[in-house]
Design a protein around this motif. Sequence first.
Motif, short mmCIF file in Angstrom:
data_model
loop_
_atom_site.label_atom_id
_atom_site.label_comp_id
_atom_site.label_asym_id
_atom_site.label_seq_id
_atom_site.Cartn_x
_atom_site.Cartn_y
_atom_site.Cartn_z
N SER A 20 0.74 -1.25 0.08
CA SER A 20 0.05 0.03 0.05
C SER A 20 0.71 1.38 0.08
N PRO A 21 2.09 1.41 0.76
CA PRO A 21 2.68 2.55 0.62
C PRO A 21 2.96 2.94 -0.71
N ILE A 22 3.52 1.80 -1.78
CA ILE A 22 3.66 2.10 -2.94
C ILE A 22 2.72 2.81 -3.89
N TRP A 23 1.42 2.14 -3.56
CA TRP A 23 0.20 2.61 -4.45
C TRP A 23 -0.27 4.19 -3.82
N TYR A 24 0.00 4.13 -2.46
CA TYR A 24 -0.24 5.53 -1.88
C TYR A 24 0.87 6.61 -2.63
N ASP A 25 2.20 6.19 -2.76
CA ASP A 25 3.23 7.32 -3.23
C ASP A 25 2.64 7.53 -4.71
N LEU A 26 2.34 6.43 -5.44
CA LEU A 26 2.03 6.60 -6.85
C LEU A 26 0.69 7.39 -7.18
N ALA A 27 -0.34 7.26 -6.20
CA ALA A 27 -1.36 7.99 -6.25
C ALA A 27 -1.28 9.42 -6.14
N PHE A 28 -0.72 9.73 -5.10
CA PHE A 28 -0.67 11.37 -4.44
C PHE A 28 0.59 11.77 -4.82
N GLY A 29 1.62 11.35 -5.53
CA GLY A 29 2.62 11.96 -5.94
C GLY A 29 3.69 11.83 -4.64
N ASN A 30 4.41 12.67 -4.53
CA ASN A 30 5.50 12.76 -3.70
C ASN A 30 5.09 13.23 -2.26
N THR A 31 4.65 12.37 -1.44
CA THR A 31 4.23 12.77 -0.18
C THR A 31 5.17 12.64 1.09
N SER A 32 6.07 11.91 0.78
CA SER A 32 7.08 11.62 1.82
C SER A 32 7.89 12.97 2.17
#
Lengths: 131, 267
Positions: A20-32
Motif C-alpha cells: 500500500s505505501p507504493i500505491w499511496y505514493d503513486l496515487a498522491f505523488g511525492n508525499t513523503s
Amino acid sequence: MYDSGKILIGIIVFLLLFTSPIWYDLAFGNTSIKPNLVLPTKAGQTECVMSAEYMRDNHMELLNVWRDDVVRKGNRIFTAASGKKFEMSLTKTCIGCHTNKAEFCDQCHNYLGVNPYCWDCHVDPQKLEIK
Amino acid sequence: MNNNRRKFLKLAGLAAIGVSAGKYIDIIAKDTAHTTSPADSISTKQFTSVNVDAKNRWAMVIDLNKCLVEEGCTKCISACHKTHNVPDIGNLKDEVKWIWKENYENAFLDQENYYMKKALKDKKVPIFCNHCDNPPCVRVCPTQATWKREDGIVMMDWHRCIGCRYCIAACPYGSRSFNYIDPRPYIKEITPDFPTRTKGVVEKCTFCDERLAEGLEPACVEACTAKAMIFGNLNDPESNVRELLKENYSIRRKPGLGTNPEIFYLV
C-alpha cells in the motif's frame, strides 16, 4: 486446492496492504517528507572544503581525518583542492559557515535516523545564544 | 491442480520482485551517480604540518615568590577553566579541575620540614599536570587516548578515552579528573571554540595545545598579572625558562618517583 477462492482473496488483500505505501505514493505523488537543506549565505564563502558530492557521501570520514590530524598530529590547516586553506575545526570552520545546524546537519540526520555524538562535546554556538 | 498452484506462486513471486525492484533501481542509479565522481579521493598528503616538533620541549617555571602576592588570587584558575569549559560541579566527589591550589606541604610532600620559612609553609601552590618526561599515565592507557607528543606535551584525546581511569590511578600528582556526570549543565559560560567533555572521560591540563598552535602562550600564563608563571622551551638553551632555572634554585613535585616533571617551582 481447498477453499481456493478464500485463499486467493486473502493473498490479494495481503499483497495490496503490504504494498500500500507504493500505491499511496503513486496515487498522491511525492508525499513523503524529504530533507530540506538551507545552504549557507556567509559572504565571500562560496565553496565547501570539498565538492558537495564528496561531502554528501563522506563528510563523516573527512571529519574523522580532521579529528585525527588536529588532535593526534597537531596539524590544523587543511588545503582544499582549489588551494584555499581552512582551519580544521568543526565549530569554527564547518559551523562558522553552516551557521544553522538545525536547517542543515539535522535535516538529513533526522531523516535517516542517525544521531552523531559530535555535539555531546562540541559546541553549537547558535544553541548557546538561544539559551 | 498442483501445477496451477506452482504457476500462481511463481507469478506472484515475480510480480512482487518486479514491484520492489523498480524503486531500488532508481535509488541504486542515484547512488552510483555520486560515488564515482573522480576528484574526490582524499589523501592525507593534502594536510600540511605545523607546530608539533621535537625541537621544542615545553615546560613551565612558577615563581612562588611572585605567586599569590595578591591575596586569594585565582586568575590563572578562572582563565584556564573558562577557556577550556571546565565545569564547577560544587562537590568534591565529582570535582573536575585542570589547575588548582594546594598547601605547600601537600604539594611537596617530601620537601617540607617543621621549621621551614614561614612564608613558604603557609603558601598555597598552583598545581596542574606536570607534563612528565616519563609519564606513568601514558604507560597505562590501554587505548592511547593519552600520549606524549614530540614536544613533550602529555595530550588527551577525548574521542578515544574509554573512561577506564587507569591513568588517574597511575598519576602520582592527582592531575586528572573523571567526568562522573555530564559536565555541561555545570559550565557557567560555555566557550564555543573549545569542546566540553562528556560523561565518562578523563580530562586534565593539555598545556593549551590549541593556543600554542596559534602562537599564544597558555591561558594561565597570560592571565597571571604577577608574571609568576613563565612558559618556554627547555630545549633552547637561551630560552626564558632555561635562564630562570640556571639562575635560581628550583624544586619539582615528587622527583624521587622518576617521572621527571616539567613544571619547576622557584622557592
